[in-house]
Design an enzyme around this catalytic site. Structure first.
Site, short mmCIF file in Angstrom:
data_model
loop_
_atom_site.label_atom_id
_atom_site.label_comp_id
_atom_site.label_asym_id
_atom_site.label_seq_id
_atom_site.Cartn_x
_atom_site.Cartn_y
_atom_site.Cartn_z
N GLU A 81 0.85 -1.18 0.00
CA GLU A 81 0.00 0.00 0.00
C GLU A 81 0.89 1.24 0.00
OE1 GLU A 81 -3.84 1.64 2.51
OE2 GLU A 81 -2.17 0.75 3.63
N LYS B 283 -10.18 0.49 -1.75
CA LYS B 283 -10.19 0.16 -0.32
C LYS B 283 -11.52 0.55 0.34
CE LYS B 283 -7.27 0.83 3.79
NZ LYS B 283 -6.06 1.52 4.31
N CYS C 38 -4.74 -3.46 3.55
CA CYS C 38 -4.38 -3.03 4.89
C CYS C 38 -5.50 -3.17 5.92
CB CYS C 38 -3.83 -1.61 4.84
SG CYS C 38 -2.84 -1.14 6.28
#
Length: 269
Positions: free
Chosen positions: A45, A118, A158
């Site tokens: 990321e 995300k 993440c």
């Protein structure tokens, strides 16, 4: 039909506030991974930018399909003849003050084959460290999986790692991608624990490239890029600093685990 075995690589970086410098480092590490036999390479990321301020990512955001970051990913995939998971890149959204934090996947010819935005945005405040991704990022809303010649992939980024229901929505996947930039504080406590849990719960391999070191913005990231097998065993790890770790994904191992412990078929909710 998926192949029996193939090698994957997790690239670890300590990204800077300068896009071109980060792309240069990423290019070298992708080439190293390809040289070690990886068919699929994943970047962390924020591989292209860890800025000094939240607004820095907005300043370099790109239109979907156009821009130096996306051009770099396509060219690197084609040059090294690998499938490339581009960690995350800042793409335009409706809000001019925010970006979509997007994981882009390119095949070995440089053709983009998937985009995942995300969904879960990191927020943390322990009194000394404060993070609020929602200030500069617009969340996505769609779970993304894709078929490749060698595996069915599930994409995440993440903070998504903390939400197991998202991975259940993927269905049966062979390899879960978790490009990340975990803080040193949360990473030390939870990174390996959560990665291994997602591998065990979904009886799948997990490929987790990470940021790992001290950044120019003062932030410390945990690193420990990992490749984990469906039994929850860590097959490869890099503690800190830029580098590459590789391991084999074996479809026979996935089948063996799912046959001996058919937990995925025992679900009742």
């Amino acid at each position: 039909m998926a192949e029996g075995k193939f090698r994957v690589a997790a690239v670890q970086m300590v990204s800077e506030p300068e896009v071109q410098a980060n792309l240069a480092v990423a290019g070298e590490l992708i080439a190293r991974a390809a040289g070690e036999g990886a068919r699929l390479v994943a970047l962390p990321e924020y591989f292209c930018l860890l800025g000094l301020r939240d607004r820095d990512k907005v300043a370099v955001r790109e239109a979907d399909g156009h821009g130096p970051i996306q051009d770099f990913l396509a060219a690197a995939a084609a040059k090294n003849k690998v499938w490339l998971v581009g960690g995350s890149a800042p793409l335009e959204c409706a809000d001019p003050d925010k970006v979509r934090n997007s994981c882009l996947v390119f095949d070995h010819t440089g053709r983009r084959v998937a985009r995942y935005d995300k969904i879960h945005l990191f927020g943390f405040d322990n009194g000394t460290e404060r993070f609020q991704e929602s200030r500069s990022i617009e969340p996505g809303g769609e779970v993304v999986t894709l078929e490749t010649p060698f595996a069915r992939l599930g994409l995440s980024i993440c903070y998504d790692l903390r939400f197991p229901e998202m991975y259940r929505r993927m269905g049966a996947v062979d390899l879960i991608l978790v490009p990340s930039s975990f803080t040193a504080t949360t990473g030390k406590a939870h990174w390996e624990l959560l990665l291994r849990a997602r591998a065990v719960e979904n009886q799948a391999y997990v490929l987790a490239p990470a940021q790992g070191g001290h950044h120019k913005n003062g932030r410390d990231t945990w690193g420990h890029s990992m490749i984990i097998d469906p039994w929850g065993e860590v097959r490869a790890v890099l503690d800190s600093g830029p580098g590459v770790v590789t391991a084999e994904v074996d479809h026979a191992e996935i089948a063996r685990v799912r046959l001996s412990l058919p937990a995925l078929t025992h679900r009742v909710m």
